[in-house]
Design a protein around this motif. Sequence first.
Motif, short mmCIF file in Angstrom:
data_model
loop_
_atom_site.label_atom_id
_atom_site.label_comp_id
_atom_site.label_asym_id
_atom_site.label_seq_id
_atom_site.Cartn_x
_atom_site.Cartn_y
_atom_site.Cartn_z
N GLU A 141 1.28 13.44 -25.55
CA GLU A 141 0.74 12.91 -26.80
C GLU A 141 0.31 14.04 -27.75
N ASP A 142 -0.24 15.11 -27.21
CA ASP A 142 -0.66 16.24 -28.06
C ASP A 142 0.53 16.86 -28.78
N GLN A 143 1.67 16.93 -28.09
CA GLN A 143 2.85 17.51 -28.74
C GLN A 143 3.35 16.60 -29.87
N VAL A 144 3.27 15.30 -29.65
CA VAL A 144 3.66 14.36 -30.70
C VAL A 144 2.76 14.51 -31.91
N LYS A 145 1.45 14.61 -31.68
CA LYS A 145 0.50 14.73 -32.79
C LYS A 145 0.63 16.06 -33.51
N ARG A 146 0.97 17.12 -32.78
CA ARG A 146 1.12 18.43 -33.41
C ARG A 146 2.28 18.42 -34.42
N ILE A 147 3.32 17.67 -34.11
CA ILE A 147 4.50 17.64 -34.98
C ILE A 147 4.38 16.53 -36.04
N MET A 148 3.93 15.36 -35.60
CA MET A 148 3.91 14.19 -36.50
C MET A 148 2.62 14.03 -37.27
N GLY A 149 1.55 14.70 -36.81
CA GLY A 149 0.25 14.55 -37.44
C GLY A 149 -0.69 13.75 -36.56
N GLU A 150 -1.99 14.00 -36.72
CA GLU A 150 -2.99 13.36 -35.86
C GLU A 150 -3.01 11.84 -35.99
#
Length: 211
Positions: A141-150
Amino acid sequence: MAGLNALLAVAVLVGLVWLFRWVAAGRHTVWVSALYLLVPGAIAVSQAYRFGPAWAVPVTWAVLGLGAPLAMVALLLGRFRIVAVQPAFLRQYVRHAAQVDGPQYIGLCVFSTGVISLTIAEPFRRGLFSLEAGCQLCFLEDQVKRIMGEDTPAVAEYRAHLRAGSNRNVIIKRMQPDAPWQVVMRSEDTARDPLRASACPVHGPLTAGAR
């Protein structure tokens, strides 16, 4: 003419060696890789019989007989070898992949065993990893948020699948250099069940009902 045929035979052998290394890197599935070995190998043998000097036929067969099996063994070992890493180490791979200009594909999947599958298109990387610390689902999930935004809704969608007892391969992709990132979640036959992250305060309750 004989010198030209000999030069061509050497070039074909060099091409086969390059092909073995390319297959061993694991850019395609096992069946596609086998096809890549079979077709050029048959062409190389045919060329050796038709145009090559006397030594070309036995040498070509010897190179194929040794190189093709070794390439497939290297492919299989690399595909199924699990590497233990710190989260920061694996995070670097994803961060560098997200910084690449142009089209990109980043695939992340957490198996029910806790092993993380990572596939990156450019520069190519495919492997299985075991985190030495932390929650694997939190890492994804952290990798998704790093790329897509929080505030990306992809995290809520992913958690909804986990809550339903269904695992997902999370694909973060960009089709063009100036195109926005997209998230696609796919079901995988080899990873249907999610990880039971009982030690994680966030994902423990979500996956309590997972098999």
